[in-house]
Scaffold this motif. Structure first.
Motif, PDB file in Angstrom:
ATOM      1  N   ALA A  75       5.431  26.646  20.198  1.00  0.00           N
ATOM      2  CA  ALA A  75       3.938  27.481  20.015  1.00  0.00           C
ATOM      3  C   ALA A  75       3.965  28.405  18.931  1.00  0.00           C
ATOM      4  O   ALA A  75       2.891  28.587  18.152  1.00  0.00           O
ATOM      5  CB  ALA A  75       3.570  27.799  21.401  1.00  0.00           C
ATOM      6  N   ILE A  76       5.068  29.384  19.120  1.00  0.00           N
ATOM      7  CA  ILE A  76       5.021  30.513  18.250  1.00  0.00           C
ATOM      8  C   ILE A  76       5.051  29.891  16.663  1.00  0.00           C
ATOM      9  O   ILE A  76       4.623  30.262  15.719  1.00  0.00           O
ATOM     10  CB  ILE A  76       6.225  31.312  18.406  1.00  0.00           C
ATOM     11  N   MET A  77       5.795  28.900  16.526  1.00  0.00           N
ATOM     12  CA  MET A  77       6.246  28.211  15.245  1.00  0.00           C
ATOM     13  C   MET A  77       4.871  27.580  14.824  1.00  0.00           C
ATOM     14  O   MET A  77       4.735  27.551  13.484  1.00  0.00           O
ATOM     15  CB  MET A  77       7.360  27.520  14.972  1.00  0.00           C
TER      16      MET A  77
ATOM     17  N   ASN B  54       8.956  38.157  10.922  1.00  0.00           N
ATOM     18  CA  ASN B  54       9.637  39.676  11.030  1.00  0.00           C
ATOM     19  C   ASN B  54       8.438  40.838  11.333  1.00  0.00           C
ATOM     20  O   ASN B  54       8.817  41.679  11.291  1.00  0.00           O
ATOM     21  CB  ASN B  54      10.176  39.893   9.720  1.00  0.00           C
ATOM     22  N   ASP B  55       7.087  40.296  11.756  1.00  0.00           N
ATOM     23  CA  ASP B  55       6.095  41.145  12.301  1.00  0.00           C
ATOM     24  C   ASP B  55       6.609  41.989  13.358  1.00  0.00           C
ATOM     25  O   ASP B  55       7.386  41.445  14.276  1.00  0.00           O
ATOM     26  CB  ASP B  55       5.025  40.393  12.650  1.00  0.00           C
TER      27      ASP B  55
ATOM     28  N   ILE C  12       8.964  39.594  16.235  1.00  0.00           N
ATOM     29  CA  ILE C  12       9.039  38.278  16.927  1.00  0.00           C
ATOM     30  C   ILE C  12      10.213  37.649  16.965  1.00  0.00           C
ATOM     31  O   ILE C  12      10.607  37.114  17.836  1.00  0.00           O
ATOM     32  CB  ILE C  12       7.730  37.584  16.203  1.00  0.00           C
ATOM     33  N   LYS C  13      10.922  37.707  15.754  1.00  0.00           N
ATOM     34  CA  LYS C  13      12.253  36.953  15.863  1.00  0.00           C
ATOM     35  C   LYS C  13      13.201  37.613  16.660  1.00  0.00           C
ATOM     36  O   LYS C  13      14.128  36.801  17.095  1.00  0.00           O
ATOM     37  CB  LYS C  13      12.696  37.212  14.292  1.00  0.00           C
ATOM     38  N   ASP C  14      13.072  38.986  17.038  1.00  0.00           N
ATOM     39  CA  ASP C  14      14.132  39.364  18.123  1.00  0.00           C
ATOM     40  C   ASP C  14      13.806  38.761  19.352  1.00  0.00           C
ATOM     41  O   ASP C  14      14.581  38.708  20.121  1.00  0.00           O
ATOM     42  CB  ASP C  14      13.882  40.973  18.066  1.00  0.00           C
ATOM     43  N   LEU C  15      12.507  38.566  19.622  1.00  0.00           N
ATOM     44  CA  LEU C  15      12.169  37.959  21.053  1.00  0.00           C
ATOM     45  C   LEU C  15      12.778  36.433  20.965  1.00  0.00           C
ATOM     46  O   LEU C  15      13.505  36.023  21.867  1.00  0.00           O
ATOM     47  CB  LEU C  15      10.677  38.019  21.296  1.00  0.00           C
TER      48      LEU C  15
ATOM     49  N   ASP D  12       9.094  35.266  27.698  1.00  0.00           N
ATOM     50  CA  ASP D  12       7.812  35.412  28.434  1.00  0.00           C
ATOM     51  C   ASP D  12       7.252  36.285  27.956  1.00  0.00           C
ATOM     52  O   ASP D  12       5.851  35.992  27.916  1.00  0.00           O
ATOM     53  CB  ASP D  12       8.504  35.992  29.800  1.00  0.00           C
ATOM     54  N   VAL D  13       7.689  37.353  26.980  1.00  0.00           N
ATOM     55  CA  VAL D  13       6.807  37.937  26.212  1.00  0.00           C
ATOM     56  C   VAL D  13       6.068  37.373  25.128  1.00  0.00           C
ATOM     57  O   VAL D  13       4.960  37.528  24.759  1.00  0.00           O
ATOM     58  CB  VAL D  13       7.819  39.183  25.582  1.00  0.00           C
ATOM     59  N   LEU D  14       6.754  36.203  24.511  1.00  0.00           N
ATOM     60  CA  LEU D  14       6.253  35.565  23.431  1.00  0.00           C
ATOM     61  C   LEU D  14       4.889  34.827  24.147  1.00  0.00           C
ATOM     62  O   LEU D  14       4.038  34.491  23.268  1.00  0.00           O
ATOM     63  CB  LEU D  14       7.221  34.495  22.955  1.00  0.00           C
TER      64      LEU D  14
END
Length: 396
Positions: free
Chosen positions: A68-70, A81-82, A116-119, A178-180
């Motif tokens: 979904a994120i991608m 990297n946002d 976003i990538k950290d998550l 879950d945050v994503l």
């Protein structure tokens, strides 16, 4: 056919090892080449595992959330990297915990934002609730039942508690996905479950996948079993039927129910580089980016230590933007391909995708992992036997 006989025998072996019930499907070059069911989904009434059996896929939900994120990434609606605070403003003023030489706890403001990538990489400093750190303990105390709040409410509650470490400095499995789910809601303007249905489940014809176990699904629900006693016993509260429990969460890290037929469509899509049955969900370039190892330095060392000490069947793997990814076949004892990726669920579901071989694998069981749940026995054997059969399927 050797392939069917060998995989049938493998599932029967799992039953003889104590798994109450299991099922397996394999897709190769866009076709489902094997489907098998063995055992029972509920010991109490001896209900057989079949194509209607519904499973809690738990952390395999993370694979869906990653897609979904991608999708939003491909549409230019977010960047990896946002700063997370761009989409969830309550994360703009985060702090983290550290300790001075006297071992006294100190709370400091983060020097760089959660991305976003950290998550996705589990480097955000957001663990699961429990023991092991002040942050995890505070999650348990102040958040409690993570299924009770809505997706956005849960993310906001997480933001109010100091992170376990400064973002990007360590790897720790936790609630980043879950945050994503809340990020998807913020960017898309839709409820998380609605977005997944419209953008992933409907195009893939995953008709039995969602965040709610309905009353109609309940009769086919497989129960998770604790195998620690001589006789396995069911050790779970009643299912999360929305109209019964009034729980609101649509968790990006662990919330979905699904069937074998649905999950093999999803695995097959990833295994073909983002397409299934003519429906493209992601581009091949994006899937290739997702399945690379994204850890280095201390986070990679953290992951290696976790695998060595707790999950030795993941030695030789790294962490992608979509779960584990195979880096070293020799260390893993794997006959698979470097870049094979996917993840597993707490109750034993297992997803594997390999775009190099156009391969997708979905395996289902429901056993508690903490006390001899057999995931360590079953998952690597599924992988190794499936790869050993590719030559036969190639000749079909």
């Amino acid at each position: 056919m050797v392939a069917r006989e060998r995989l049938d025998q493998l599932l029967e072996n799992f039953i003889s090892e104590g798994v109450p019930g299991c099922s397996l499907a394999v897709s190769y070059k866009g076709k489902i080449v094997y489907t098998g069911y063995r055992g029972v989904s509920r010991i109490e009434d001896q209900k057989k595992v079949d194509e209607h059996t519904v499973y809690r896929i738990m952390s395999c939900t993370k694979n869906v959330t990653s897609v979904a994120i991608m999708k939003l990434y491909e549409e230019g609606r977010l960047l990896l990297n946002d700063s997370l605070g761009n989409y969830l403003p309550f994360f703009r003023d985060c702090s983290y915990q550290t300790f001075n030489p006297a071992n006294e706890r100190i709370i400091r403001k983060i020097s760089k934002p959660i991305t976003i990538k950290d998550l996705m990489m589990m480097t955000s400093g957001i663990p699961y609730g429990g023991k092991g750190s002040f942050t995890a303990s505070e999650y348990l105390e102040k958040i409690g039942d993570i299924y009770a709040p809505s997706t956005m409410e849960l993310a906001e509650r997480i933001s109010e508690i100091p992170l376990q470490f400064e973002p990007g400095t360590h790897w720790q499995y936790g609630m980043g996905y879950d945050v994503l789910g809340a990020v998807v809601e913020s960017v898309s303007g839709k409820k998380f479950g609605e977005y997944l249905k419209e953008e992933i489940f409907d195009p893939l014809e995953m008709k039995h996948t969602g965040f709610v176990c309905t009353r109609e699904m309940e009769d086919n629900l497989a129960w998770p079993y604790n195998l620690s006693e001589e006789v396995p016993f069911h050790d779970e509260t009643e299912p999360l039927i929305r109209e019964r429990s009034h729980r609101k969460a649509e968790l990006g890290g662990a919330g979905l129910y699904s069937t074998l037929d649905d999950l093999i469509r999803f695995a097959g899509m990833l295994g073909q580089g983002g397409i299934w049955n003519g429906k493209r969900i992601l581009s091949k370039n994006t899937v290739d980016l997702m399945r690379k190892n994204h850890l280095k330095g201390q986070p990679m060392e953290d992951f290696r230590i976790m695998a060595r000490d707790a999950y030795p069947w993941y030695e030789g793997y790294g962490w992608s933007l979509c779960g584990r990814t195979l880096m070293d076949c020799q260390a893993a004892g794997s006959n698979g391909s470097v870049g094979e990726f996917g993840w597993c669920g707490m109750y034993g579901t297992y997803l594997l995708a390999d775009p190099e071989k156009n391969l997708g694998v979905a395996y289902m069981q429901q056993t508690f992992p903490v006390i001899g749940g057999k995931q360590d026995y079953c998952h690597p054997r599924v992988r190794n036997v499936v790869y050993a059969l590719l030559d036969e399927w190639e000749e079909l």
